[in-house]
Design an enzyme around this catalytic site. Structure first.
Site, PDB file in Angstrom:
ATOM      1  N   ALA A   1      36.187  45.129  48.203  1.00 31.81           N
ATOM      2  CA  ALA A   1      35.298  44.220  47.599  1.00 31.81           C
ATOM      3  C   ALA A   1      36.063  43.056  46.563  1.00 31.81           C
ATOM      4  O   ALA A   1      37.136  43.729  46.201  1.00 31.81           O
ATOM      5  CB  ALA A   1      34.184  44.717  46.977  1.00 31.81           C
ATOM      6  N   SER A   2      35.558  42.070  46.776  1.00 32.44           N
ATOM      7  CA  SER A   2      36.065  40.926  45.526  1.00 32.44           C
ATOM      8  C   SER A   2      37.759  40.837  45.938  1.00 32.44           C
ATOM      9  O   SER A   2      37.920  40.223  47.001  1.00 32.44           O
ATOM     10  CB  SER A   2      36.135  41.496  44.104  1.00 32.44           C
ATOM     11  OG  SER A   2      35.969  40.271  43.315  1.00 32.44           O
ATOM     12  N   GLY A   3      38.576  40.924  45.153  1.00 31.99           N
ATOM     13  CA  GLY A   3      39.893  40.925  45.452  1.00 31.99           C
ATOM     14  C   GLY A   3      40.266  41.755  46.309  1.00 31.99           C
ATOM     15  O   GLY A   3      41.230  41.553  47.088  1.00 31.99           O
TER      16      GLY A   3
ATOM     17  N   GLY B   1      32.801  42.577  50.467  1.00 34.63           N
ATOM     18  CA  GLY B   1      32.200  41.324  50.220  1.00 34.63           C
ATOM     19  C   GLY B   1      32.308  41.034  48.551  1.00 34.63           C
ATOM     20  O   GLY B   1      33.532  40.960  48.156  1.00 34.63           O
TER      21      GLY B   1
END
Length: 577
Positions: A377-379, A399
């Site tokens: 997720a994210s990075g 996501g």
């Protein structure tokens, strides 16, 4: 006196050398492939953590520091045991499993794949949680100790909020975020969930609960509605678990062994532990492959620098180490394809971009597939934004396409402890990241401009990789967390699956045939004995880490927050209990 000191020093050096040499000899002997008797049962203990990547390349069992069995080890052991004529069955000992929902799904799939061999899998529960039961219920037969608690009672999400706690300490969290769902800032800036935070958390709980009901009801010959009603009556003492049809019987461990002997028609049960059996080579069973496929692990919170462990015991995924690993894999002519195995909540925005660039170069040189574990997720999602296929589990936490800025203003805390600072500057924003005061409105606008641009770039890179318009991704982004099953429905990933699906896709991307065999080689290379020997480990520090994790969750982002900066970091972690 000098001679005495030199003698003591020489003695210490000799003792250290003897320990090092002895440990190296022990490790060398232990690495030899074990002999396996006929009519053996593979015993796999499913408790504690089953990490993605091994920290050490040797075992120190004699010091209580044995290497952990990894997820890939478990997959390989099930496959080896299915082909190994000496192995008659697998016995699972389940209690206190500490993995994420996606890794639990991999374990279930490993069991189900093994069952196709016609050999039985039998599980013994010492009690355990819903997660333990989710995995164990895939077995052909499930037993429980006569006096135990099966803590199956549904799922909950608990979020701690620190705003008032920080205020009592004189600390103010300075937070800015882009995306209404980027709730990583909320525990520091609010006292309760926002509506958006609550919406996403409820959607995740609903999805996980449905996945649990679907899997366990099928394994136990019930409907999802029947299993839901059973869960509503939990937790269960052993007798009640038997009445509810969650288990097949109540047995002590010696009776469990007797049961296995009876079922296998052997006079004496010969169990081989997973720590021994994992040393059986695939080549010795005719499962070796000619085509080398690299499995590169991207595990931990993303920071600039080298791989490490943070002060709280969490894994740090260093951009420098990651780039170095990818370059070595890219330049290896023998490697036919690469599987990037991601288990990361993200972290530093600029470090993840540096890693993303190296991923682009890798994909240009090698067939690539991304396999997402518990969290991508994210990075952790950002660095995977090549045009490579994305494979995730139904329960992968993915996501969270968003950005936030965070720093802590410690002025009030410094006053409480009598610490004063004087700050001299040259340049308009020279002290924008100081922990001695709050941001001004001008500074906040400056940082807001930066995170909005960082968010725009993030969304654009996802759009380019997924073949969608910016507005389409923006609608799905805004920091929102999706489970893998949801992410597939909205186009953020390509396929649902684990190791086997990733290998299948890697072969396809490399132009290999379905029947072609592969040889998996993991990266980065685990640390050598000498590296680990001089690592500073403290029992007191380990206890402190455990306390902090138990009461504050995963706080691996705190060091970055103290420094200030833009973060591509997932808003929270999922712990299934």
């Amino acid at each position: 006196m000098l001679k005495y000191l030199l003698g003591v020093l020489t003695g210490i050096i000799l003792v250290v050398m003897m320990v090092v040499i002895g440990a190296m000899v022990f490790a060398s002997l232990e690495s030899r492939e074990p002999g396996i008797e006929t009519d053996s049962v593979l015993s796999i203990e499913l408790s504690g953590d089953l990490p993605e990547h091994q920290f050490m390349d040797f075992s120190l069992d004699f010091l209580g520091q044995g290497t952990s069995v990894t997820m890939l080890d478990v997959r390989n052991m099930f496959q080896n045991a299915a082909a190994d004529k000496r192995i008659r069955a697998v016995a699972l000992y389940c209690d206190g499993l500490e993995v994420g929902w996606a890794r639990a799904q991999e374990l279930r799939w490993d069991i189900e794949q093994f069952q196709k061999s016609g050999k039985p899998v039998v599980a013994l529960l010492s009690g355990g949680s819903s997660l333990d039961y989710y995995v164990a219920s895939a077995a052909d037969q499930v037993y429980i100790l006569p006096e135990a608690l099966l803590d199956v009672r549904g799922f909950r999400a608990e979020v701690s909020f620190f705003k008032d706690t920080l205020a009592k300490m004189g600390i103010q969290a300075e937070m800015e975020n882009v995306g209404k769902y980027k709730s990583a800032v909320e525990p520091y800036s609010r006292n309760e969930m926002s509506d958006a935070f609550r919406e996403v958390t409820n959607s995740i709980l609903d999805e996980i609960f449905e996945q649990f009901l679907a899997a366990t009801s099928e394994s136990r010959g019930k409907t999802p509605e029947q299993m839901r009603a059973i869960v509503d009556d939990g937790p269960f003492l052993s007798s009640k678990a038997l009445e509810a049809g969650l288990v097949d019987g109540m047995l002590y461990e010696d009776e469990f062994h007797d049961k296995l002997e009876e079922q296998l028609s052997v006079e004496e049960l010969n169990e081989i532990s997973s720590k021994r059996y994992r040393k059986v080579s695939r080549e010795s069973l005719g499962l070796g492959g000619d085509n080398k496929v690299a499995v590169v692990y991207a595990v931990g919170a993303i920071m600039q620098g080298d791989n490490d462990n943070d002060p709280f015991g969490s894994r740090i995924l260093g951009s420098d180490s990651f780039v170095e690993t990818l370059r070595s894999v890219r330049e290896d002519e023998e490697t036919k394809a690469v599987i990037l195995r991601v288990d990361s909540p993200g972290g530093d925005a600029f470090a993840s971009d540096e890693m993303w660039r190296e991923m682009q170069l890798l994909q240009e040189a090698k067939p690539l597939v991304v396999s997402m574990s518990d969290v991508a997720a994210s990075g952790g999602y950002y660095l995977a934004m090549t045009k490579a296929p994305l494979v995730a589990y139904p329960g992968t936490y993915t996501g969270s396409i968003g950005v936030f800025f965070g720093k802590l203003n410690l002025h009030g805390f410094y006053e409480k402890i009598g610490l004063k600072k004087e700050i001299l500057t040259r340049g308009r924003y020279a002290d924008i990241y100081t922990d001695y005061r709050s941001l001004t409105e001008v500074e906040r606008a400056k940082l807001r401009e930066g995170i909005e641009e960082t968010y725009r770039v993030f969304v654009q890179k996802v759009a380019d990789a997924r073949g969608k318009a910016w507005d389409e991704i923006h609608e799905l982004a805004q920091g929102r967390v999706w489970l893998g099953s949801q992410a597939q429905r909205n186009g953020l990933i390509d396929e649902i699956g684990g190791f086997e699906k990733a290998i299948e896709v890697a072969k396809r991307e490399a132009g290999l045939k379905e029947e072609d065999t592969v040889r998996l080689v993991t990266y980065p290379t685990p640390k050598r004995f000498i590296d680990v020997l001089f690592d500073r480990q403290s029992a007191d520090l380990s206890r402190l880490r455990g306390f902090l994790r138990a009461h504050f969750g995963d706080i691996s982002s705190w060091p970055a927050l103290l420094e200030g900066g833009m973060m591509r970091l997932t808003p929270y972690t999922i712990t299934v209990q």
